[in-house]
Design an enzyme around this catalytic site. Structure first.
Site, PDB file in Angstrom:
ATOM      1  N   CYS A 119       0.806  -1.227   0.000  1.00 13.62           N
ATOM      2  CA  CYS A 119       0.000   0.000   0.000  1.00 13.62           C
ATOM      3  C   CYS A 119       0.842   1.280   0.000  1.00 13.62           C
ATOM      4  CB  CYS A 119      -0.971  -0.013   1.173  1.00 13.62           C
ATOM      5  SG  CYS A 119      -2.217  -1.318   1.012  1.00 13.62           S
ATOM      6  N   HIS A 173      -3.164   7.300   2.275  1.00 16.65           N
ATOM      7  CA  HIS A 173      -3.603   5.995   1.764  1.00 16.65           C
ATOM      8  C   HIS A 173      -4.959   5.658   2.373  1.00 16.65           C
ATOM      9  CE1 HIS A 173      -4.103   1.848   0.963  1.00 16.65           C
ATOM     10  NE2 HIS A 173      -3.779   1.455   2.170  1.00 16.65           N
ATOM     11  N   ASN A 217     -10.383   0.229  -0.255  1.00 17.88           N
ATOM     12  CA  ASN A 217      -8.916   0.265  -0.174  1.00 17.88           C
ATOM     13  C   ASN A 217      -8.356  -0.363  -1.450  1.00 17.88           C
ATOM     14  OD1 ASN A 217      -6.203  -0.367   0.278  1.00 17.88           O
ATOM     15  ND2 ASN A 217      -6.501  -0.747   2.468  1.00 17.88           N
TER      16      ASN A 217
END
Lengths: 79, 340
Positions: free
Chosen positions: B120, B262, B292
């Protein structure tokens, strides 16, 4: 000087959207609607604001607010 | 003898284009409750997600990357780049890298092309790599894409991850420029902690499991994450690395106009934003509608926010990420005059 219960109540109300009336010694996680992430957040805030280290596992194992306060008293005495 | 600082002294990477893409398929919370033991309320309160985009059967990460890359090049008014960097956790195949295929699909055969694997935090690690290519004079123009078909590594029956992860891509074009220009990429603060490599992982499918000669246990080919530990580590590292990046840029936290973090989980975003003291109206967010999206998360957020006018030229933006590795990163930049 405020009691440990008052300090926990202040954190739960200001950081975790719990209402002050809900924070009584016999209240459980479920009654306060503290889910697992909220308990991790509580663990982080206790260390940041009060310098008391209690893991999220330990907090989850404490059945009530009264048990959490007892843990906080025990840990802060060691500091 | 060349000057002490070399031929490319003063060259920095400057953002000059941005683009995002999500596949058309949408999975709502209601769709998930039909097959998993969960509820719309549970998903919303734990994650802040209402819907997410997912790839159709047969669609790969490179398909998402190509579309985002095309849009970023168009935004930059360019058709060429001499390097393509792809940050992804879900490459089309274990070997070779996906970036050369993406470059070829974009008509950039011959360009330098490689993948960056930092889960990520991939976009920020990729940004550091792309900046280095430009600063060293290796490239004049870099297309940096972050793309994940993350649902391809998610166990559809695992309710804790299936509700969070989704597919998407985002890209930026970087050109050689100077540090005083809007869009100039300065220092990127990066870090890792491999002691906790098993916090966020796909256990099987790599050399460790393959060389053991032991077939994987059922489910070991899927992504897994320890939620409570991830929350704690994400909040601590994203907060600290963001503070370092702001300090490194010579800013104060109150100078930050937009936080582009993020999009891991809305609860993490709230905890990080609150700790940094960045007010809610300055925090960019699209997690409610895209979930996500792994490495794609930050550039997809930037592209959508720029398109919707929530991110405008001259605003000071703080980018911050945390993910598997563990790996984290942050940087601060002035948003340039680019249209998504």
């Amino acid at each position: 000087m405020s009691t440990m219960l008052d300090q926990l109540k202040e954190i739960l109300v200001s950081k975790l959207k719990v209402t002050a009336e809900q924070v009584v010694p016999e209240a459980t996680h479920e009654e306060l609607e503290l889910d697992s992430l909220a308990v991790v957040e509580l663990s982080l805030v206790l260390e940041q604001e009060l310098g008391i280290k209690i893991s999220d596992d330990e907090l989850l194992e404490a059945p009530t607010i009264g048990d959490m306060v007892a843990l906080m008293d025990e840990r802060s005495a060691k500091v | 003898m060349s000057s002490p600082s070399g031929p490319s002294a003063g060259r920095v990477a400057v953002v000059c284009g941005v683009g995002g893409y999500v596949p058309p398929g949408i999975v709502t919370n209601e769709d998930l409750t039909a097959r998993l033991d969960t509820s719309d309320e549970w998903i919303r309160t734990r994650t802040g997600i209402a819907a997410r985009h997912v790839v159709d059967p047969g669609t790969a990460t490179s398909d998402l990357a190509v579309e985002a890359g095309r849009r970023a090049l168009k935004s930059a008014g360019e058709s060429q780049a001499d390097a393509v960097v792809l940050a992804t956790t879900t490459p089309d195949q274990p070997c070779p890298a996906t970036a050369p295929h993406v470059a070829a699909q974009l008509g950039l055969t011959g360009a330098a092309a490689f993948d960056v694997s930092a889960v990520c935090s991939g976009f920020l690690y990729g940004l550091a790599a792309a900046s280095g290519l430009i600063a060293s004079g290796t490239a004049e123009r870099v297309l940096l894409i972050a793309a994940d078909a993350f649902t391809t590594i998610i166990d559809p029956e695992e309710r804790t991850t299936a509700v969070i992860f989704a597919d998407g891509a985002g890209a930026v074009v970087l050109r050689a420029g100077t540090a005083d220009e809007p869009g100039a990429v300065g220092r990127i603060v990066l870090g890792s902690d491999g002691e906790h490599h098993d916090l966020i992982e796909v256990p099987a499918g790599g050399s460790r499991q393959r060389s053991s000669g032991i077939p994987p246990e059922p489910g070991e080919e899927y992504f897994r994450m320890r939620g409570r530990d991830t929350y704690r580590m994400a909040v601590e590292h994203m907060t600290t690395v963001s503070q370092q990046a702001v300090e490194s840029a010579g800013w104060r936290m109150e100078d930050v106009d937009r936080l582009a973090a993020h999009q891991a989980n809305a609860r993490i975003l709230t905890a990080v934003g609150d700790r940094l003291g960045i007010p809610d109206e300055r925090r960019l967010s699209n997690i409610e509608r895209v979930g996500n999206t792994g490495a794609a998360s930050i550039p997809l957020l930037l592209a959508q926010a720029a398109e919707e006018g929530r991110l405008t030229a001259g605003q000071r933006v703080l980018l911050t990420a945390f993910g598997g590795g563990l790996a984290w990163g942050s940087t601060a930049l002035v948003w340039p005059d680019v249209a998504a």
